[in-house]
Write an enzyme that holds these catalytic residues in place. Structure first.
Site, short mmCIF file in Angstrom:
data_model
loop_
_atom_site.label_atom_id
_atom_site.label_comp_id
_atom_site.label_asym_id
_atom_site.label_seq_id
_atom_site.Cartn_x
_atom_site.Cartn_y
_atom_site.Cartn_z
N ARG A 177 -0.62 -9.05 13.39
CA ARG A 177 -1.17 -8.05 12.47
C ARG A 177 -1.98 -8.72 11.36
O ARG A 177 -3.01 -8.20 10.94
CB ARG A 177 -0.04 -7.20 11.88
CG ARG A 177 0.52 -6.20 12.88
CD ARG A 177 1.86 -5.65 12.46
NE ARG A 177 1.82 -4.94 11.20
CZ ARG A 177 2.89 -4.75 10.44
NH1 ARG A 177 4.07 -5.24 10.79
NH2 ARG A 177 2.77 -4.07 9.32
N ARG A 212 11.62 -5.85 5.31
CA ARG A 212 11.39 -4.42 5.05
C ARG A 212 12.35 -3.56 5.87
O ARG A 212 12.62 -3.82 7.03
CB ARG A 212 9.95 -4.04 5.41
CG ARG A 212 9.73 -2.53 5.35
CD ARG A 212 8.29 -2.16 5.30
NE ARG A 212 7.57 -2.59 6.48
CZ ARG A 212 6.25 -2.46 6.62
NH1 ARG A 212 5.54 -1.91 5.67
NH2 ARG A 212 5.66 -2.88 7.72
N LYS A 244 0.84 -1.22 0.00
CA LYS A 244 0.00 0.00 0.00
C LYS A 244 0.87 1.26 0.00
O LYS A 244 0.69 2.15 -0.81
CB LYS A 244 -0.92 0.03 1.24
CG LYS A 244 -1.87 -1.13 1.35
CD LYS A 244 -2.77 -1.00 2.56
CE LYS A 244 -2.05 -1.06 3.90
NZ LYS A 244 -1.41 -2.36 4.20
N ARG A 264 -9.89 0.85 8.41
CA ARG A 264 -9.43 -0.50 8.73
C ARG A 264 -10.45 -1.30 9.51
O ARG A 264 -10.17 -2.43 9.88
CB ARG A 264 -8.21 -0.38 9.61
CG ARG A 264 -6.98 -0.72 8.78
CD ARG A 264 -5.92 -0.45 9.59
NE ARG A 264 -4.78 -1.19 9.69
CZ ARG A 264 -3.64 -0.73 9.23
NH1 ARG A 264 -3.58 0.35 8.52
NH2 ARG A 264 -2.56 -1.38 9.48
N ARG A 298 11.14 -1.63 11.28
CA ARG A 298 10.02 -1.19 12.11
C ARG A 298 9.85 -2.16 13.28
O ARG A 298 9.95 -3.37 13.09
CB ARG A 298 8.74 -1.16 11.27
CG ARG A 298 8.32 0.23 10.89
CD ARG A 298 7.22 0.27 9.86
NE ARG A 298 5.99 -0.41 10.25
CZ ARG A 298 4.87 -0.39 9.52
NH1 ARG A 298 4.84 0.27 8.38
NH2 ARG A 298 3.80 -1.03 9.92
P1 AP5 Z 1 4.85 -1.70 2.03
O1 AP5 Z 1 4.58 -0.85 0.85
O2 AP5 Z 1 5.58 -1.09 3.18
O3 AP5 Z 1 3.50 -2.41 2.52
P2 AP5 Z 1 2.21 -1.81 3.26
O4 AP5 Z 1 1.02 -2.44 2.60
O5 AP5 Z 1 2.28 -0.33 3.31
O6 AP5 Z 1 2.41 -2.51 4.66
P3 AP5 Z 1 2.33 -1.89 6.13
O7 AP5 Z 1 3.04 -2.86 7.04
O8 AP5 Z 1 2.79 -0.48 6.17
O9 AP5 Z 1 0.83 -2.00 6.38
P4 AP5 Z 1 0.15 -1.95 7.71
O10 AP5 Z 1 -1.20 -1.75 7.21
O11 AP5 Z 1 0.31 -3.12 8.61
O12 AP5 Z 1 0.93 -0.81 8.53
P5 AP5 Z 1 0.56 0.68 8.86
O13 AP5 Z 1 1.79 1.46 8.89
O14 AP5 Z 1 -0.56 1.13 8.00
O15 AP5 Z 1 5.64 -3.00 1.52
C1 AP5 Z 1 6.09 -3.98 2.44
C2 AP5 Z 1 7.44 -4.57 1.96
O16 AP5 Z 1 7.22 -5.31 0.77
C3 AP5 Z 1 8.51 -3.53 1.63
O17 AP5 Z 1 9.75 -4.02 2.01
C4 AP5 Z 1 8.41 -3.37 0.11
O18 AP5 Z 1 9.63 -2.98 -0.47
C5 AP5 Z 1 8.00 -4.78 -0.31
N1 AP5 Z 1 7.14 -4.81 -1.51
C6 AP5 Z 1 6.06 -4.00 -1.75
N2 AP5 Z 1 5.50 -4.32 -2.94
C7 AP5 Z 1 6.24 -5.36 -3.45
C8 AP5 Z 1 6.14 -6.14 -4.64
N3 AP5 Z 1 5.19 -5.92 -5.58
N4 AP5 Z 1 7.04 -7.13 -4.83
C9 AP5 Z 1 8.01 -7.36 -3.91
N5 AP5 Z 1 8.16 -6.66 -2.75
C10 AP5 Z 1 7.28 -5.67 -2.53
O19 AP5 Z 1 -0.02 0.52 10.33
C11 AP5 Z 1 0.83 0.17 11.41
C12 AP5 Z 1 0.02 0.10 12.69
O20 AP5 Z 1 -0.58 1.38 12.96
C13 AP5 Z 1 -1.16 -0.88 12.66
O21 AP5 Z 1 -0.77 -2.18 13.00
C14 AP5 Z 1 -2.08 -0.24 13.71
O22 AP5 Z 1 -1.66 -0.54 15.01
C15 AP5 Z 1 -1.89 1.25 13.49
N6 AP5 Z 1 -2.86 1.79 12.52
C16 AP5 Z 1 -2.59 2.36 11.31
N7 AP5 Z 1 -3.73 2.74 10.70
C17 AP5 Z 1 -4.75 2.39 11.55
C18 AP5 Z 1 -6.16 2.50 11.46
N8 AP5 Z 1 -6.77 3.02 10.38
N9 AP5 Z 1 -6.89 2.05 12.51
C19 AP5 Z 1 -6.30 1.53 13.61
N10 AP5 Z 1 -4.97 1.39 13.74
C20 AP5 Z 1 -4.19 1.82 12.72
MG MG Z 2 2.52 1.09 4.89
#
Ligand code: AP5
Ligand code: MG
Length: 207
Positions: free
Chosen positions: A164, A122, A13, A88, A153
């Site tokens: 997660r 990552r 994402k 979410r 992270r």
């Molecule tokens: P990346 O692009 O970083 O993936 P992502 O989908 O952004 O994953 P996140 O871990 O950031 O999602 P998340 O939803 O758990 O975390 P968030 O920060 O939102 O890619 C991942 C890896 O794969 C990278 O190394 C990349 O290079 C690689 N990659 C990507 N595409 C690829 C491809 N096509 N091929 C190969 N490799 C690839 O949330 C963190 C925490 O915050 C949550 O757990 C929660 O506690 C809190 N939080 C955030 N938003 C909310 C909400 N709305 N409500 C409640 N809690 C929330």
């Molecule tokens: Mg992300």
């Protein structure tokens, strides 16, 4: 265009939102990035959020809904935005529909086994939030964009990742049906190489 990026942790994402936002010249709004910044700055929101994030649990709905409502009221959101990681939960999606008009929801799909490998490899920039994977860094340890030392992270540790993923399936996956029923859902195969996934997202958005 007001877009939501849906998908499990590690689906890409953030990686794809950065690219699509550059292309469309609109802001990326990542609730994860906003919360991590709040934790670093030790704000009241950050202190509330930290324990949830460290355990791989979702931060309470009211906290993130307030964050997003305030962010979307800023002038740079007037020509569109990508919401990365929000909503979410169904209550978050219901709240969002009260203060924003969403044009499309892109669901980036990747199987759980691939996600674990992506998250454990990552590396992120603590200064500018740029995201990398160790397999493509060729041993480099600094950010290409700003030069800061890359880190892992805290919530990318193996046991937190599994939690997660469970939270995603229990609480976030129901949004696929929620937005499907509204005719807004566009599904993209996130297991493809980065450029192919990017091309499919642009196609799905018709841009
Ligand atoms: P990346 O692009 O970083 O993936 P992502 O989908 O952004 O994953 P996140 O871990 O950031 O999602 P998340 O939803 O758990 O975390 P968030 O920060 O939102 O890619 C991942 C890896 O794969 C990278 O190394 C990349 O290079 C690689 N990659 C990507 N595409 C690829 C491809 N096509 N091929 C190969 N490799 C690839 O949330 C963190 C925490 O915050 C949550 O757990 C929660 O506690 C809190 N939080 C955030 N938003 C909310 C909400 N709305 N409500 C409640 N809690 C929330
Ligand atoms: Mg992300």
């Amino acid at each position: 265009m007001n877009v939501v990026f849906l998908g499990p942790p590690g689906a890409g994402k953030g990686t794809q939102a950065v690219r699509v936002c550059e292309r469309l010249n609109i802001p990326q709004i990542s609730t994860g990035d906003i919360l991590r910044k709040a934790i670093k700055e030790q704000t009241e929101t950050g202190l509330k959020a930290k324990a949830f994030i460290d355990q791989g649990q979702l931060v309470p709905d009211d906290v993130v809904i307030d964050i997003v409502r305030e962010r979307l009221a800023m002038p740079d959101c007037q020509n569109g935005y990508i919401l990365d990681g929000f909503p979410r939960t169904v209550p978050q999606a219901q709240a969002l529909s009260g203060f924003a008009r969403i044009d499309a929801v892109v669901d980036i799909e990747v199987s759980d086994d691939k996600l674990v490998a992506r998250l454990s490899g990552r590396r992120v920039c603590p200064a500018c939030s740029a995201t990398y994977h160790e397999s493509r860094l060729s041993g480099k340890t600094d950010c290409d964009k700003c030069g800061a030392a890359l880190i892992q992270r805290d919530d990318d540790k193996a046991e937190t990742v599994l939690n997660r993923l469970k939270v995603y399936h229990d609480q976030t996956a129901p949004l696929i049906d929620f937005y499907g029923k509204q005719g807004l859902l566009r599904t993209v195969d996130g297991s493809q190489p980065l450029d192919d996934c990017f091309a499919d997202i642009l196609k799905a958005l018709g841009v």
